[in-house]
Design an enzyme around this catalytic site. Structure first.
Site, PDB file in Angstrom:
ATOM      1  N   SER A   1     -11.181  -0.824  -0.120  1.00 11.69           N
ATOM      2  CA  SER A   1      -9.855  -0.818   0.509  1.00 11.69           C
ATOM      3  C   SER A   1      -9.952  -1.085   1.999  1.00 11.69           C
ATOM      4  O   SER A   1      -9.026  -1.620   2.603  1.00 11.69           O
ATOM      5  CB  SER A   1      -9.170   0.538   0.295  1.00 11.69           C
ATOM      6  OG  SER A   1      -8.688   0.675  -1.005  1.00 11.69           O
TER       7      SER A   1
ATOM      8  N   ASP B   1       0.839  -1.199   0.000  1.00 16.23           N
ATOM      9  CA  ASP B   1       0.000   0.000   0.000  1.00 16.23           C
ATOM     10  C   ASP B   1       0.878   1.255   0.000  1.00 16.23           C
ATOM     11  O   ASP B   1       1.887   1.293  -0.699  1.00 16.23           O
ATOM     12  CB  ASP B   1      -0.919  -0.041   1.235  1.00 16.23           C
ATOM     13  CG  ASP B   1      -2.264   0.607   0.990  1.00 16.23           C
ATOM     14  OD1 ASP B   1      -2.300   1.822   0.791  1.00 16.23           O
ATOM     15  OD2 ASP B   1      -3.285  -0.102   1.016  1.00 16.23           O
TER      16      ASP B   1
ATOM     17  N   HIS C   1      -3.498   6.063   3.790  1.00  8.09           N
ATOM     18  CA  HIS C   1      -4.308   4.900   3.416  1.00  8.09           C
ATOM     19  C   HIS C   1      -3.721   3.596   3.933  1.00  8.09           C
ATOM     20  O   HIS C   1      -4.415   2.771   4.530  1.00  8.09           O
ATOM     21  CB  HIS C   1      -4.411   4.896   1.882  1.00  8.09           C
ATOM     22  CG  HIS C   1      -5.298   3.860   1.285  1.00  8.09           C
ATOM     23  ND1 HIS C   1      -4.878   2.568   1.030  1.00  8.09           N
ATOM     24  CD2 HIS C   1      -6.582   3.926   0.854  1.00  8.09           C
ATOM     25  CE1 HIS C   1      -5.860   1.892   0.471  1.00  8.09           C
ATOM     26  NE2 HIS C   1      -6.912   2.692   0.350  1.00  8.09           N
TER      27      HIS C   1
END
Length: 646
Positions: free
Chosen positions: A438, A203, A249
């Site tokens: 996600s 990620d 994120h």
């Protein structure tokens, strides 16, 4: 075409809405224009100053240090001491309901063959009591139950069972984690809280966060684009999450999988024992290249890469909350195939475009577990991809829905670990709400880590079969697409109810109270007509935007020539004031370093006026005005404070 305008009240404001597209505003025959763009949802709800939902949690008594669970090892020791059977039944004890009106003497004893039972205690209802064997060697419980059932004065009889509380952690913000209840994690944690299984998060990297301390293994930064790296040094062994447009994120994903749990602070991760291997393959823009992603993924699983040191901690589970709209490439198929052969399991996000996941990679790749997203209402989230390629669903959030928890309304997204920047420009650890597939994918990756801890040899095929067999199907109405949500919402307790062979769902206990949506979140977007000092309310335009996709589009019509600031805001508590921590943002033109949008004397459609919503943080006069002068004044004051800092 002439357009009729009508005035409607919105949060106490008067908003001009056109009866059909375009036009309106300004003086007769004056050119008017429109602006449009995308509103991105917030990535955080609090800060180190403990604003928003975080401070509400403390003031509502959520920061309770008590732990309402018992350690499984202690439970097992107590069971063994009492000779409790595998099914939890206590030897020699039976709950019996007697028929009719019996005297105390008649209720006191029972006899079945050579076995005598004595009433130990009444259980409240007439004739209902706990009986214990008082005489009779080598008691056969099933024989006693059959004998009791045959008696005319017995309505029913059953064993007495040893029970204990489900494992509910004492983390401060666990009450906000509706996702844990949705996938039945407390019941799963009663079976296991997880072993030290390595989970790679492929990620944007990782941040230093107290809820991730001691859980992070040495990782890798494969972002070779120096301009997008955020750290300016390309590929290296420092996978620090640099933030940027991504809102941290990767750190959010990591917290969902393995945040420190039952430590009286923060949130609870799915697997309490998992270790995170951060692999940074996405830069500060949120983008990355396939080669970086394939190298990082293969290295994470223990593959040898020329020029890179060997990975001392090969991942057994890998989470990829990323993808693109294209077919699965042969290179991806080869890499994922090799990883599966090595015994690791890859979990991927389905995508956020509300279309068939078969057109997205790696979601459509063979050999991976593809996860769609549900909201707190149990339905497919409006943005989640769907279709035959979806294997299972997991909580991903729907911030269009408001949840009321402890008297505080919050968006129905997923709360996890992120970072923020304080007024001094320093990066600080905090917690943020995000939504998306996600966020759904790491719930399944964490669950697979729990499963791997109990069965280290678990393969992708075995894990997928168990997940599918134990998931709760979504109806066509809840999915929105017939057969488009795979096997349904994962059930962690059921998936852990077997160690091999044919999965057997565990009985469904009474769940803890689950927050239910109490309203819809709407975004107010405004084009504020700028004066040399302040704004002109009469020439400003506002509209309400409903969330239909993960990112919200908007259009504001009828703008006369002039300078505008375009701002957006979500009034979560409905008090018509821009409160600390509420999602707020103003369009910023980074190319020209300005917050102004200029409308000239030629009618035109101005596009690309995109707005990122972040927790509002006020100070000084702007804070005072935003709190006390009504909704339009509050919005303009908030915008003035924001633009004045540029």
């Amino acid at each position: 075409m002439r357009v009729n305008l009508k005035a409607v009240p919105v949060l106490g404001l008067t908003v001009l809405l056109s009866a059909c597209g375009g036009g309106g505003g300004g003086t007769p025959n004056q050119a008017v224009s429109s602006v449009s763009g995308i509103i991105s949802p917030p990535g955080a709800i609090g800060s180190s100053a403990r604003t928003g939902a975080a401070s509400a949690a403390d003031s509502s008594g959520w920061a309770d240090s008590r732990s309402w669970w018992t350690d499984p090892a202690a439970v097992q020791a107590k069971r063994e001491a009492r000779g409790v059977a595998a099914d939890g039944s206590i030897p020699g004890e039976f709950i019996v309901r007697r028929r009719g009106t019996l005297s105390a003497q008649a209720l006191a004893t029972l006899r079945v063959g050579d076995t005598s039972l004595r009433l130990e205690r009444s259980l409240g209802l007439p004739g209902l009591g706990l009986y214990r064997v008082s005489a009779g060697a080598g008691v056969d419980a099933q024989a006693v139950l059959r004998g009791l059932a045959a008696r005319a004065d017995v309505e029913y009889a059953q064993p007495n069972y040893h029970m204990h509380a489900l494992r509910t952690p004492n983390d401060t913000y666990f009450p906000l984690q509706w996702d844990a209840q949705a996938m039945r994690l407390p019941a799963a944690w009663d079976q296991t809280t997880g072993k030290a299984v390595t989970v790679a998060v492929v990620d944007t990297g990782i941040v230093n966060h107290p809820d991730l301390a001691g859980r992070i293994l040495p990782g890798l930064d494969m972002v070779q684009d120096v301009q997008d790296s955020g750290d300016g040094d390309g590929a290296d062994l420092d996978p620090t999450d640099e933030g940027g447009d991504t809102g941290y994120h990767g750190s959010h994903v990591a917290g969902t999988i393995a945040a420190a749990s039952n430590n009286g602070a923060g949130i609870s991760g799915v697997s309490w024992g998992a270790k995170i291997l951060p692999i940074r393959v996405l830069g500060t823009s949120g983008g990355g290249t396939l080669d970086d992603i394939l190298i990082g993924t293969y290295w994470a699983a223990g593959g040898q890469i020329e020029g890179l040191p060997a990975n001392p901690n090969p991942a057994k589970v890998l989470n990829l909350s990323l993808g693109g709209k294209r077919a699965c490439s042969q290179a991806e198929q080869d890499v994922f195939g090799a990883i599966a052969q090595a015994g690791a399991i890859v979990v991927v996000a389905a995508g956020n475009d509300d279309v068939d996941a078969g057109g997205f990679a790696p979601a459509a790749c063979p050999g991976v577990i593809t996860v769609g997203a549900t909201g707190p209402d149990g339905k497919r989230a409006p943005y989640s991809n769907y279709g035959a390629r979806i294997d299972v669903m997991a909580p991903g959030g729907n911030t269009e829905l408001l949840l009321e928890i402890g008297g505080r309304k919050i968006p129905g997204g997923i709360l996890s670990t992120v970072a923020d920047t304080d007024e001094g420009g320093n990066k600080v650890a905090t917690y943020g709400i995000m939504e998306g597939t996600s966020m759904a994918s790491p719930h399944v990756a964490g669950l697979v880590a729990l499963m791997k801890g109990e069965q280290p040899g678990l393969t992708t095929a075995q894990a997928l079969a168990r997940l599918k067999a134990t998931s709760t199907p979504l109806s066509s109405a809840d999915c929105g697409v017939s057969g488009g949500c795979g096997a349904g919402l994962v059930n962690a307790a059921a998936a852990l109810g077997t160690s091999g062979g044919t999965p057997t769902p565990t009985p469904t206990p009474t769940p803890a109270p689950t927050p239910t949506p109490v309203g819809q979140v709407q975004t107010i977007v405004a084009a504020l007509y700028r004066l040399p000092s302040g704004y002109d309310e009469g020439r400003s335009h506002l509209a309400l935007v409903d969330q239909e996709t993960l990112r919200k589009s908007y259009t504001l019509d009828g703008l006369e020539p002039g300078r505008y600031n375009v701002a957006a805001w979500q009034d979560l508590d409905g008090d018509e004031e821009v409160d600390e921590g509420e999602p707020f943002g103003v369009y910023y033109d980074a190319l020209n370093n300005t917050v102004d949008v200029t409308v000239d004397n030629v009618s035109r459609k101005i596009i690309g006026i995109d707005i990122d919503l972040k927790p509002y943080r006020a100070s000084g006069q702007a804070a005072k005005a935003a709190r006390s002068s009504g909704p339009l004044a509050a919005l303009t004051a908030a915008a003035e404070g924001h633009t004045g800092s540029r």
